[in-house]
Design a protein around this motif. Structure first.
Motif, short mmCIF file in Angstrom:
data_model
loop_
_atom_site.label_atom_id
_atom_site.label_comp_id
_atom_site.label_asym_id
_atom_site.label_seq_id
_atom_site.Cartn_x
_atom_site.Cartn_y
_atom_site.Cartn_z
N MET A 169 -28.48 2.22 17.05
CA MET A 169 -29.70 2.79 17.63
C MET A 169 -29.38 3.48 18.96
N PRO A 170 -30.16 4.51 19.30
CA PRO A 170 -29.90 5.28 20.52
C PRO A 170 -29.86 4.44 21.80
N TRP A 171 -30.71 3.41 21.88
CA TRP A 171 -30.72 2.60 23.10
C TRP A 171 -29.47 1.73 23.24
N ASN A 172 -28.66 1.62 22.18
CA ASN A 172 -27.40 0.87 22.25
C ASN A 172 -26.19 1.79 22.41
N GLN A 173 -26.45 3.06 22.70
CA GLN A 173 -25.37 4.02 22.92
C GLN A 173 -25.35 4.42 24.38
#
Length: 197
Positions: A169-173
């Motif tokens: 997910m984007p928030w984990n990148q």
């Protein structure tokens, strides 16, 4: 597969003795940014190409793997073993144990751990399935059952599908920023180097 392990203290003592060590941190970039061993290099488990990483290395030199608490590290070690690389060592207890032992770490921006994200997502899905099953249609109970089956499977196999999805997910990148002097993917960082921060 039998995975060799080493305690954080043993690895730290090895580095302090002057031995060159390559440590791969297989957590998500956000987890790595929050806290990591000062000489670890981040290669997230979902992006790990064990064959590619093992091919450019001296086969006799050990490769050390670390994650949050040891589980993903073990999975990464198994990938290396399956790719034919035999000298791979999982750091017992992961970054959590390393930090608790008072060994040097680099701290950055705080984040919600992947484990907590899985618990939050699973809890919300079960709650939504139960509420919709009670007030909209009994078929929604299937959502809760599906999540329960997934968590049971994750517990038995030590592989979490929801965790793998959340890791992407984007928030984990972490946005890739252009860097100068960053080592190539095959290079190991020296102890206490800032190049891997």
């Amino acid at each position: 597969m039998n995975v060799t392990t080493m305690s954080p203290k043993q690895l730290h003592d090895l580095v302090q003795s002057g031995q060159s060590v390559e440590l791969i941190d297989v957590r998500t970039p956000v987890e790595y940014r929050e806290v990591h061993v000062d000489f670890a290099r981040n290669v997230p488990l979902d992006q790990l190409n064990a064959t590619e990483l093992a091919s450019g290395r001296n086969g006799s030199a050990p490769l050390y793997v670390i994650c949050r608490s040891g589980s993903r590290g073990k999975q990464a070690c198994e990938k290396f073993l399956a790719a034919g690389y035999t000298n791979v060592v999982n750091v017992e207890g992961g970054t959590q144990a390393w930090d608790q032992a008072g060994l040097p770490v680099v701290r950055g921006q705080k984040a919600i751990s992947l484990e907590r994200q899985v618990r939050i997502a699973a809890g919300l899905l079960v709650l939504v399935g139960s509420v919709l099953g009670a007030f909209v249609s009994p078929y929604w109970i299937g959502l809760s059952a599906f999540v329960g089956a997934g968590l049971t499977f994750a517990g038995i196999t030590d592989t979490c599908g929801m965790g793998m999805i959340l890791a992407r997910m984007p928030w984990n990148q972490v946005p890739k920023a252009p860097t100068v002097g960053t080592p190539s993917s095959g290079a190991a960082c020296a102890p206490k180097s800032s190049c891997c921060g």
